[in-house]
Design an enzyme around this catalytic site. Structure first.
Site, mmCIF file in Angstrom:
data_model
loop_
_atom_site.group_PDB
_atom_site.id
_atom_site.type_symbol
_atom_site.label_atom_id
_atom_site.label_comp_id
_atom_site.label_asym_id
_atom_site.label_seq_id
_atom_site.Cartn_x
_atom_site.Cartn_y
_atom_site.Cartn_z
ATOM 1 N N GLN A 254 0.816 -1.042 -0.019
ATOM 2 C CA GLN A 254 0.090 0.018 0.052
ATOM 3 C C GLN A 254 0.846 1.183 -0.094
ATOM 4 O O GLN A 254 0.552 2.066 -0.615
ATOM 5 C CB GLN A 254 -1.134 0.066 1.217
ATOM 6 N N ASP B 10 -2.233 -11.468 4.648
ATOM 7 C CA ASP B 10 -3.806 -11.376 5.151
ATOM 8 C C ASP B 10 -4.205 -12.876 5.336
ATOM 9 O O ASP B 10 -5.217 -13.303 5.804
ATOM 10 C CB ASP B 10 -4.687 -10.926 3.900
ATOM 11 N N ARG C 29 -5.052 -8.118 14.400
ATOM 12 C CA ARG C 29 -5.425 -9.307 13.910
ATOM 13 C C ARG C 29 -4.531 -10.538 14.831
ATOM 14 O O ARG C 29 -4.903 -11.788 15.023
ATOM 15 C CB ARG C 29 -5.022 -9.881 12.577
HETATM 16 C C1 S3P Z 1 -2.864 -4.735 -0.057
HETATM 17 C C2 S3P Z 1 -1.539 -4.724 0.805
HETATM 18 C C3 S3P Z 1 -1.562 -5.390 2.031
HETATM 19 C C4 S3P Z 1 -2.765 -6.163 2.587
HETATM 20 C C5 S3P Z 1 -4.171 -5.566 1.977
HETATM 21 C C6 S3P Z 1 -4.219 -5.280 0.584
HETATM 22 C C7 S3P Z 1 -2.674 -4.223 -1.491
HETATM 23 O O1 S3P Z 1 -1.357 -4.370 3.102
HETATM 24 O O2 S3P Z 1 -2.658 -6.509 3.671
HETATM 25 O O3 S3P Z 1 -5.188 -6.622 2.339
HETATM 26 O O4 S3P Z 1 -3.709 -4.169 -2.267
HETATM 27 O O5 S3P Z 1 -1.800 -3.181 -1.674
HETATM 28 P P1 S3P Z 1 -0.115 -3.547 3.215
HETATM 29 O O6 S3P Z 1 0.518 -3.022 2.029
HETATM 30 O O7 S3P Z 1 -0.299 -2.494 4.336
HETATM 31 O O8 S3P Z 1 0.748 -4.840 3.946
#
Ligand code: S3P
Length: 439
Positions: free
Chosen positions: A170, A321, A352
């Site tokens: 993200q 996840d 979690r």
């Molecule tokens: C995601 C990245 C992950 C994941 C989330 C979806 C994404 O989070 O946990 O469900 O689509 O980029 P982080 O990047 O914060 O680890």
């Protein structure tokens, strides 16, 4: 509140297909809205999280429409071509939608207000604001970088080079999306590779993105700014993080044989399947193919006597996840399962790590919680069950403990299963169609 109870079941059987990938669905709407021309998306996940992204794109001036056959059609505005929304953007439960959109809005020359539900408003946003401030964005947030926030975009963005302090797709994506509208090259360095859907989709839409592997197993991603993004059709593969639930259900429920079709098998997403196979899980990949640039396979899964394993911290980004449902599988395995490198679990839709441990204890499982690890000990017999689980606005907690109840001696109840609709609408019906007893 939607209370459900999950009862001991045998012989799950059948062939199913889970909904579209959540990560790719969010991105397809955002990229379509930033491209010039018309983008058609098929297989989009129509879960609440993704619908929030669709609504946000509309509020920013992109035309987003669902056709009767389920295809979504987006008329893009071009990079930097959005218009100021009149209201507050509500990103619901979705951290991905909020954080990626912060990157998109970083270089729009207006101010956007953004909020979300109680879970999202408790999650850390500073990790995204920090690099975006270097690009030139101003933010106003609640204390500790919590939402609601105001994003004051910059009209003279600076390209940056940023080393991620946490393995987060993200944060990586937010920086790259902001870099789209900056002159020159924006670089993100990630010490431990995370899902690469943003890089792949940027290339698909015509941007220049170079990815180099480092000697230490990391990646350096370089984006050339100010490309002309060209509308492209997107076929969304199904979500391995959703497939995880029927896969684990079949592994722990005696007599089961289930085929999950067309599962997205991007190597940066398949850590759970690797781990389950190491535990002795009978998971066979058949019909492996590439669909729209992503690897896809049908998974044939049979009930298996599982054994505990140690899951290395380096695998965490590829299954971040999936730890709640892995902890469920571990509760039915013989021996000790040691899961390490779990610090990021504390900042997901719920904490979690704490919630999984509390819920496993409520179901009679021997579990130990550390700051960033979890140890589950079991004897290979059906776990006790009987817990009354609080889902705490976390879809993956709700689904994991529904799966638990299918194999445990006593039924498991979930106080509120409605969060499941954020990522897996139709989950209960799909599982009951395989023979599960979820009421
Ligand atoms: C995601 C990245 C992950 C994941 C989330 C979806 C994404 O989070 O946990 O469900 O689509 O980029 P982080 O990047 O914060 O680890």
């Amino acid at each position: 509140m939607k209370t459900v109870a999950s009862h001991q079941t045998e012989n799950l059987a059948g062939t199913i297909r889970v909904p579209g990938d959540k990560s790719i669905s969010h991105r397809s709407l955002m990229f379509g809205a930033m491209a010039a021309g018309q983008t058609k998306v098929t297989g989009l996940l129509e879960g609440e999280d993704v619908l929030c992204t669709a609504a946000a794109m509309q509020s920013l001036g992109a035309q987003v429409e669902r056709q009767d056959d389920g295809t979504w059609v987006i008329q893009g505005r071009g990079v930097g071509g959005f218009s100021e929304p009149t209201g507050v953007l509500d990103m619901g439960n979705s951290g991905t939608a909020a954080r990626l959109l912060m990157g998109v809005l970083a270089t729009q020359s207006f101010t956007t207000f953004m909020t979300g539900d109680a879970s999202l408003c408790s999650r850390p946003m500073e990790r995204v604001m920090k690099p975006l401030r270097l690009i030139g964005v101003n933010f106003v947030s609640r204390e500790n970088g919590r939402m609601p926030i105001a994003i004051q975009g910059t009209d003279s963005p600076m390209p940056i080079s940023y080393e991620l302090p946490v393995a987060s797709a993200q944060v990586k994506s937010a920086v790259l999306l902001a870099g789209l509208n900056a002159p020159g090259k924006t670089t993100v360095i990630e010490p431990n590779p995370s899902r690469d859907h943003t890089e792949k989709m940027l290339q698909h839409f015509g941007a220049e993105v170079e990815v180099e592997e480092t000697d230490k197993g990391g990646r350096v991603i370089t984006l050339t700014g100010q490309p002309e993004l060209v509308a492209r059709d997107v076929v969304v593969p199904t979500d391995p993080s959703s497939a995880a639930f029927p896969v684990v259900a079949a592994l722990i429920t005696p007599g089961s044989k289930v085929t999950v079709e067309a599962v997205g098998m991007n190597p940066l997403r398949t850590g759970l399947f690797t781990t389950l196979k190491e535990m002795g899980g009978k998971i066979t990949e058949v019909n492996t193919r590439i669909e729209a640039g992503e690897e896809v396979a049908d998974l044939v899964v049979e009930y298996s006597e599982l054994t505990g394993v140690t899951v290395p911290a380096s695998r965490a980004p590829s299954m971040i996840d999936e730890y709640p449902v892995l902890a469920v599988a571990a509760s039915f395995a013989k021996g000790t399962t040691h899961m390490e490198g779990l610090e990021e679990l504390r900042v997901k839709e719920s904490d979690r790590l704490a919630v999984v441990v509390e819920s496993l204890k409520a179901c009679g499982v021997d579990v130990e919680e550390g700051e960033d690890f979890m140890i589950v000990k079991a004897d290979g017999q059906p776990a006790l069950g009987g817990g009354e689980i609080k889902s705490r606005l976390d879809h993956r907690i709700a689904m994991s403990f529904i799966v638990f109840g299918l194999a445990s001696q006593k039924p498991v109840t979930i106080d509120d299963a409605s969060p499941i609709d954020t990522s897996f609408p139709g989950f209960i019906d799909l599982m009951n169609g395989l023979g599960a007893k979820i009421s």
